[in-house]
Design a protein around this motif. Sequence first.
Motif, PDB file in Angstrom:
ATOM      1  N   UNK A 123       0.821  -1.236   0.000  1.00 38.26           N
ATOM      2  CA  UNK A 123       0.000   0.000   0.000  1.00 38.26           C
ATOM      3  C   UNK A 123       0.847   1.276   0.000  1.00 38.26           C
ATOM      4  N   UNK A 124       2.057   1.202   0.565  1.00 29.70           N
ATOM      5  CA  UNK A 124       2.899   2.403   0.646  1.00 29.70           C
ATOM      6  C   UNK A 124       3.232   2.929  -0.752  1.00 29.70           C
ATOM      7  N   UNK A 125       3.325   2.023  -1.736  1.00 26.39           N
ATOM      8  CA  UNK A 125       3.681   2.441  -3.095  1.00 26.39           C
ATOM      9  C   UNK A 125       2.591   3.322  -3.701  1.00 26.39           C
ATOM     10  N   UNK A 126       1.352   3.050  -3.331  1.00 25.48           N
ATOM     11  CA  UNK A 126       0.238   3.865  -3.820  1.00 25.48           C
ATOM     12  C   UNK A 126       0.436   5.308  -3.344  1.00 25.48           C
ATOM     13  N   UNK A 127       0.812   5.429  -2.067  1.00 21.32           N
ATOM     14  CA  UNK A 127       1.031   6.773  -1.512  1.00 21.32           C
ATOM     15  C   UNK A 127       2.157   7.500  -2.213  1.00 21.32           C
ATOM     16  N   UNK A 128       3.203   6.747  -2.586  1.00 24.63           N
ATOM     17  CA  UNK A 128       4.392   7.390  -3.135  1.00 24.63           C
ATOM     18  C   UNK A 128       4.437   7.295  -4.656  1.00 24.63           C
ATOM     19  N   UNK A 129       3.312   7.036  -5.285  1.00 26.83           N
ATOM     20  CA  UNK A 129       3.381   6.690  -6.706  1.00 26.83           C
ATOM     21  C   UNK A 129       3.955   7.798  -7.588  1.00 26.83           C
ATOM     22  N   UNK A 130       3.907   9.053  -7.124  1.00 21.15           N
ATOM     23  CA  UNK A 130       4.458  10.127  -7.976  1.00 21.15           C
ATOM     24  C   UNK A 130       5.895  10.503  -7.631  1.00 21.15           C
ATOM     25  N   UNK A 131       6.448   9.881  -6.610  1.00 19.40           N
ATOM     26  CA  UNK A 131       7.835  10.185  -6.238  1.00 19.40           C
ATOM     27  C   UNK A 131       8.792   9.452  -7.168  1.00 19.40           C
ATOM     28  N   UNK A 132       9.950  10.056  -7.437  1.00 17.35           N
ATOM     29  CA  UNK A 132      10.948   9.328  -8.214  1.00 17.35           C
ATOM     30  C   UNK A 132      11.381   8.080  -7.446  1.00 17.35           C
ATOM     31  N   UNK A 133      11.517   6.968  -8.154  1.00 17.99           N
ATOM     32  CA  UNK A 133      11.833   5.716  -7.491  1.00 17.99           C
ATOM     33  C   UNK A 133      13.140   5.814  -6.706  1.00 17.99           C
ATOM     34  N   UNK A 134      14.076   6.609  -7.216  1.00 18.65           N
ATOM     35  CA  UNK A 134      15.378   6.720  -6.568  1.00 18.65           C
ATOM     36  C   UNK A 134      15.320   7.395  -5.213  1.00 18.65           C
ATOM     37  N   UNK A 135      14.216   8.118  -4.920  1.00 18.57           N
ATOM     38  CA  UNK A 135      14.159   8.874  -3.671  1.00 18.57           C
ATOM     39  C   UNK A 135      13.622   8.029  -2.524  1.00 18.57           C
ATOM     40  N   UNK A 136      13.166   6.788  -2.824  1.00 21.52           N
ATOM     41  CA  UNK A 136      12.564   5.954  -1.787  1.00 21.52           C
ATOM     42  C   UNK A 136      13.630   5.273  -0.917  1.00 21.52           C
ATOM     43  N   UNK A 137      13.181   4.758   0.245  1.00 19.31           N
ATOM     44  CA  UNK A 137      14.101   4.012   1.106  1.00 19.31           C
ATOM     45  C   UNK A 137      14.416   2.677   0.458  1.00 19.31           C
ATOM     46  N   UNK A 138      15.440   2.014   0.969  1.00 16.69           N
ATOM     47  CA  UNK A 138      15.876   0.754   0.362  1.00 16.69           C
ATOM     48  C   UNK A 138      14.770  -0.284   0.311  1.00 16.69           C
ATOM     49  N   UNK A 139      14.027  -0.409   1.417  1.00 17.99           N
ATOM     50  CA  UNK A 139      12.956  -1.397   1.480  1.00 17.99           C
ATOM     51  C   UNK A 139      11.864  -1.084   0.477  1.00 17.99           C
TER      52      UNK A 139
END
Lengths: 235, 287, 398
Positions: A123-139
Amino acid sequence: MLELENLSVSFGSFMALRSVSMEVRQGELLVLLGANGAGKTTLLKTISGLLRPSGGVITLQGKKISGLSPSQIVRHGISQCAEGRRLFAQMSVYKNLLLGAYTCRKDKKGVEKSLAYVYSLYPILKEKENDPAGSLSGGQQQMVAIGRALMARPGVLLLDEPSMGLAPLVVQQMFDTIEAINREGTTILLAEQNAYTALKIAHRAYVMESGAVVMSGSSQDIAGNEQIRQAYIGA
Amino acid sequence: MELYFQQLLNGLTLGSIYCLVALGLTLIYGIMHIPNFAHGHLYMVGAYCVLFLCTLYGLNYWMAILISMVILAVIGIIMERLVFHPLRDSPPTNSFIAAVGALLFLEAGATVLWGADYRRMPEVFDKVVNIFGIMATQQRLVVIFSALALMGALYLFMKKTLIGSTIEAMSQDREGAFLVGIDANMVSMMTFGVASALAAAAAGLAGPLFLVFPSMGGLLIIKAFVIIVLGGMGSIPGAVAGAYILGLAESLGATVFPAEYKDLVAFILLVIILSIRPTGLFAKEGR
Amino acid sequence: MKRFVKIMILLTLAVALLAAAGCGGGDKDSGQAKEAKVLNIGFTGPLSGGAAFYGKDILTGLEMGVEQVNASGGVTVAGEKYTLKVTSLDDRYLPNEAATNARRLVKEYNASIIFCPHSGGIAAMQEFNEVENFLIAAYSSEPKLYARGNKLTLLLPPPYNSYIDPFIKKTMAEHGKKVAMIQSNAAYGKDWGTLFAPAWEKAGGTITINSPFSYNTETDFAPYVSKALATKPEVLFVGGASQPTAMVIKQARDQGFKGGLIVLDQAKFEDMADIIGMPALEGAIGIYPYYMNPRPDKAARDKFVSDYKTKYGKRPTYEHVWHYETALALGKALEKAGTVKDAAKIFESMRQVLPLDKSIAPIAIEGVSPKGGYTNLGMAAYIKNGQYGDPIDIPRTE
């Protein structure tokens, strides 16, 4: 379902895989154990068509797939979540997932369904769907990578060290979802160094050393083997 | 003061042309890691296409540019198949040499077919406009705005269509692109096609302002290389920024310094930017 | 491996084709020379590289002249019949290469006359031509060549310093005393500039900016033109090859420049008018277009222009006609001299056979001065109301 017969891969004079034979059965979660450099990544890359075997055959449901291009292999239903994730770092999470469905892009409805499935897993990916993938945490990046591989609706999912570099708590969650994905019917070939946790969810296991399979059996047998315990589990 | 505004306009025109050529070059570099030395010569072939479509077939200027873009896209794809595709597994040096070969072939071919003399495209927008004391032909404004429109179109293609984003995907992570099933051949051909079409558009837009001759591409390709090094090899925003920076540096540099030192201005700029950011303005991380 | 074989086959084919082409050329030559001996006329100039266009272009005029001589029966020297043949060697615009070529032409081809279209090569050959006994037919308007006093150099076009004073006088009277110099920064443009600038100031003018730039390595001329126009000149001094010069002028007009133009002699009005039209050239002074030059016999001039056009698909300029008529005169001079070896004697006869019969002389060479230049007056045009106006005579300053 997926069979490797006497598969060899060499880089110049170095033999990275020596006559490896292996069978992945429909619906199972198979774990591939081995230390760094044992040849796990080489094996997965060869199945995906990124490397060409110097000998041997790979067949998927009786059809020969070794020698096909990576994109053809994805179309045949094998997708891989690679070591190091291989995300499109400057693109949004959503775009990464969408590109995962590149081979079945014509089926708009199917793409939407897969996307909903991935968002339900993570579900967290839905929240972050517009963020660049590179900006996410490792997990979270690992979630995007697995999600992207699932978007191709694979029959066989190859996972290369999904726990690498993740905090222990996150590793546990990661394995939980892998188990869940497998339960939904996707055959999984998981390459791992983290033998203890992996063996807990796997049905069967193969053990590799310097490019060759040295042992195989059910998870319980492998987990009970003294040598394996000393070499990989450390208990 | 007026002079500086005039030079600003000149620099923007020049920057727009540079931009369209550099974008193609950087796209090709991004996905194939080949410095396509022949790219400037595709620009030259594009210029001749527009010229002939206008003069021999009497086509409308915009139609001529559109058709030339299609012709060049096809030529670009053929070039990728014939020259670069067979070399995809060999060391990069081979591709360098092949690119130089393609360049020589195109220039010699153009000289044989069309002669070495200068030609000139007919002017369509030849009215002179006066904006607050700055004089310019409409053509210069046409160049600036058409280049912006093309960049907008390219942006939409690459961001809003899945096919377009495969180019970006492949340049961001080649192996990742393979793993999701993107076909490398298709992307290579498409990239060459798009890049060559952009070169044709640049040539068509610049044509009425400059002269058309077989070695015209050689002058431009050096500038385009400076631009993509400046902006970060393979970076799209880098190419756009680099192009306008170089265009403005050249025109404003020509104002302040004697002509002999003009190229010096551009190259000093390059040295300064590279010593602050060794991988260019918009370099990708982790490469 | 398969690819390698393919490449080899292609290469072999290419070589075979080249060889076949070479043979074709050879056959033609040997067929002509059945009875008459061949006399080589040497040529050294840029035939490859960036200036190849210039070298090959010059060669057309010379070759057409030589063909004309052969078509009217060749030359008979001391009872022996000869066919003339132009033997051209590539010097890539380099003086030392030109000198080497000259030695080869003399030793291997027995040439006693060598044409060369660039001042560097001419100067290099002048170092030894008197000793090795060959005549240089020099196509260059470099004044320094006159100053050297070489006894075996024939200078075709007028030296460019001839133009400077008449150009300045006319332009100052028509447009004013403020000039901006933005000519080509190639050696030739710079040399013109160094003579022009002091002459302009001596005549009471001011130079608002002296900023030559490269006409052949720039993509856009606008920044240089803008910079020059910002100094508010009444006259622009421009020039290099015709086509880029035309674009420089066009830029200036587009940016609102309305004043006069001094165009150095390398650029030709007729070529520029083709590109940017006569209105843009209003108020310009430069070389009078050859195809309208009123001095030679009109019929001879028009015939040459149309013959050249038929053969090469474009209008001839002075480069071509000077070479053409020089070749004709040379044919006559060889016959009169009665020798194909003695360059001094051939040169002397050249002085005697001129002028040629008006009906065959498209530029009507009048004679050769003691310093070795043709004595014809130069001719300038001042463009007014879209017309070339009356030709302005330019005396040769040698």
